[in-house]
Design a protein around this motif. Structure first.
Motif, mmCIF file in Angstrom:
data_model
loop_
_atom_site.group_PDB
_atom_site.id
_atom_site.type_symbol
_atom_site.label_atom_id
_atom_site.label_comp_id
_atom_site.label_asym_id
_atom_site.label_seq_id
_atom_site.Cartn_x
_atom_site.Cartn_y
_atom_site.Cartn_z
ATOM 1 N N ALA A 20 0.839 -1.203 0.000
ATOM 2 C CA ALA A 20 0.000 0.000 0.000
ATOM 3 C C ALA A 20 0.874 1.252 0.000
ATOM 4 O O ALA A 20 0.589 2.215 -0.723
ATOM 5 N N PHE A 21 1.938 1.234 0.777
ATOM 6 C CA PHE A 21 2.864 2.373 0.813
ATOM 7 C C PHE A 21 3.501 2.586 -0.554
ATOM 8 O O PHE A 21 3.574 3.715 -1.048
ATOM 9 N N ASP A 22 3.977 1.482 -1.160
ATOM 10 C CA ASP A 22 4.591 1.580 -2.489
ATOM 11 C C ASP A 22 3.611 2.144 -3.506
ATOM 12 O O ASP A 22 3.984 2.939 -4.361
ATOM 13 N N PHE A 23 2.355 1.724 -3.392
ATOM 14 C CA PHE A 23 1.340 2.221 -4.317
ATOM 15 C C PHE A 23 1.084 3.710 -4.084
ATOM 16 O O PHE A 23 1.072 4.497 -5.029
ATOM 17 N N GLU A 24 0.888 4.082 -2.846
ATOM 18 C CA GLU A 24 0.567 5.474 -2.514
ATOM 19 C C GLU A 24 1.695 6.439 -2.861
ATOM 20 O O GLU A 24 1.453 7.579 -3.240
ATOM 21 N N HIS A 25 2.928 5.972 -2.743
ATOM 22 C CA HIS A 25 4.076 6.850 -2.952
ATOM 23 C C HIS A 25 4.797 6.597 -4.276
ATOM 24 O O HIS A 25 5.816 7.247 -4.549
ATOM 25 N N GLY A 26 4.278 5.697 -5.067
ATOM 26 C CA GLY A 26 4.922 5.382 -6.334
ATOM 27 C C GLY A 26 4.484 6.315 -7.447
ATOM 28 O O GLY A 26 3.443 6.974 -7.353
ATOM 29 N N ASP A 27 5.289 6.344 -8.487
ATOM 30 C CA ASP A 27 4.890 7.115 -9.662
ATOM 31 C C ASP A 27 3.831 6.327 -10.441
ATOM 32 O O ASP A 27 3.453 5.221 -10.058
ATOM 33 N N GLU A 28 3.327 6.929 -11.477
ATOM 34 C CA GLU A 28 2.229 6.309 -12.239
ATOM 35 C C GLU A 28 2.615 4.940 -12.790
ATOM 36 O O GLU A 28 1.806 4.011 -12.776
ATOM 37 N N LYS A 29 3.850 4.771 -13.237
ATOM 38 C CA LYS A 29 4.315 3.480 -13.765
ATOM 39 C C LYS A 29 4.300 2.422 -12.666
ATOM 40 O O LYS A 29 3.849 1.298 -12.873
ATOM 41 N N ARG A 30 4.792 2.771 -11.486
ATOM 42 C CA ARG A 30 4.827 1.831 -10.363
ATOM 43 C C ARG A 30 3.411 1.437 -9.950
ATOM 44 O O ARG A 30 3.134 0.271 -9.685
ATOM 45 N N ARG A 31 2.515 2.389 -9.907
ATOM 46 C CA ARG A 31 1.124 2.088 -9.553
ATOM 47 C C ARG A 31 0.488 1.143 -10.564
ATOM 48 O O ARG A 31 -0.203 0.199 -10.191
#
Length: 72
Positions: A20-31
């Protein structure tokens, strides 16, 4: 091929909130990557559920259990 430790690591990644943290703080590509990964995982879970049902109920496991109970 069956690596339970990988599934344990994945469960920990989910449970810890890191995904969830990675998703919330990731860029559009990561999401997008995370959402595609989760979608693929859900598809595999559906496939695993279907396969498990077939293996247990049509593959003889139910028959084996019935045979075992009838021999008692």
């Amino acid at each position: 091929m069956l690596d339970i430790s990988y599934l344990d690591k994945l469960a920990e990644y989910f449970d810890s909130g890191d995904l969830a943290f990675d998703f919330e703080h990731g860029d559009e590509k990561r999401r997008q990557d995370i959402l595609e990964y989760l979608e693929r995982l859900m598809d595999l879970a559906d496939q695993a559920d279907e396969l498990a049902t077939k293996l247990i109920f049509k593959g003889g496991m139910l028959q084996a259990l019935a045979s075992s109970n009838s021999q008692k």
